[in-house]
Design an enzyme around this catalytic site. Sequence first.
Site, mmCIF file in Angstrom:
data_model
loop_
_atom_site.group_PDB
_atom_site.id
_atom_site.type_symbol
_atom_site.label_atom_id
_atom_site.label_comp_id
_atom_site.label_asym_id
_atom_site.label_seq_id
_atom_site.Cartn_x
_atom_site.Cartn_y
_atom_site.Cartn_z
ATOM 1 N NE ARG A 270 0.812 6.775 -1.278
ATOM 2 C CZ ARG A 270 0.839 7.478 -2.655
ATOM 3 N NH1 ARG A 270 1.689 6.817 -3.751
ATOM 4 N NH2 ARG A 270 0.485 8.599 -2.613
ATOM 5 C CG HIS A 274 -3.606 5.695 -3.171
ATOM 6 N ND1 HIS A 274 -3.476 6.041 -1.959
ATOM 7 C CD2 HIS A 274 -5.165 5.908 -3.208
ATOM 8 C CE1 HIS A 274 -4.755 6.599 -0.941
ATOM 9 N NE2 HIS A 274 -5.833 6.265 -1.788
ATOM 10 C CE1 TYR A 284 1.487 11.282 -4.263
ATOM 11 C CE2 TYR A 284 -0.359 11.495 -6.355
ATOM 12 C CZ TYR A 284 0.696 10.365 -5.177
ATOM 13 O OH TYR A 284 -0.212 9.706 -5.544
#
Length: 371
Positions: A270, A274, A284
């Site tokens: 993606r 999120h 991250y």
Amino acid sequence: MAAKTKKVIVDSKKQFDAIKKQFETFQILNEKGEVVNEEAMPDLTDDQLKELMRRMVFTRVLDQRSISLNRQGRLGFYAPTAGQEASQIATHFALEKEDFVLPGYRDVPQLIWHGLPLYQAFLFSRGHFRGNQMPDDVNALSPQIIIGAQYIQTAGVALGLKKRGKKAVAITYTGDGGASQGDFYEGINFAGAYKAPAIFVVQNNRYAISTPVEKQSAAGTIAQKAVAAGIVGVQVDGMDPLAVYAATAEARERAINGEGPTLIETLTFRYGPHTMAGDDPTKYRTKEIENEWEQKDPLVRFRAFLENKGLWSEEEETKVIEDAKEEIKQAIKKADAEPKQKVTDLMKIMFEKMPHNLEEQFEIYTQKESK
């Protein structure tokens, strides 16, 4: 005694390594859109290939517009989908209308292509009850928010289809994080035990919110978890629409022939956060990793393949984009025109017959809403 124990462990390690080798990534198109596995090419007509591309382009535009609408405060909860079009749309493209779709919260595009009106998808994002009411001819549940819960539901729906003698499958989706949930294991185990016609898709986008897949499981692949449930497992290049379609079509054929369920792991990515609820992927994920996966973009890859066959052009794609923008514009207008939900609406649709202890409250709210 110690020597015998050591030998057992060594033999088990060999078996473990052998299992990992069984799950090599299935691919048909490489990153340049070149066919690298001619034997596995699915039997799709030129019109079907173009339709698959049209749906993927539409879905990319829908994602872009949904992010904008979210930032404007015109949508509520939204989980971006860019990068996962092949994984989502190509799996659905292998289904039939009678099949049952049980999506996760990122899988609204599959619901739309299965028949959910776009304006209702927007209402779902806003938390409006109409967004969860599937039309009578749409075999689907509303997107599941609880991670992995749809896997257990899918096992039950699939078993129901089998008991009724339906030539149909139940398909569900989760992410790599969902494959770490207990519901995931229970669902594939139950479906395997009863040879239920189910297809379990794990969209491995590598970061369950922010946890790298390597820290979620010591398994070499998610696909190999199928072995413990006694079902077929396959790992697919999730950025390759043809490979994803072929794997899903084969899984559906096995399922309706009574050969049991399949676990499909799609290796995908993606591009965005999120969800739009404050997640920051730069905390991250490195820019290098993002650039690496953008080179595998499913739309770029499939576009190159179609253009090489003389089936796609810039003009055709521009028309799809403009048509998508207009359809989205009309859908959001229709969503805006939907009456705001009331407390009494929720009370009426929750029960077939309202309990006595709520009847008094219902009357109170009815009087308040009429003022």
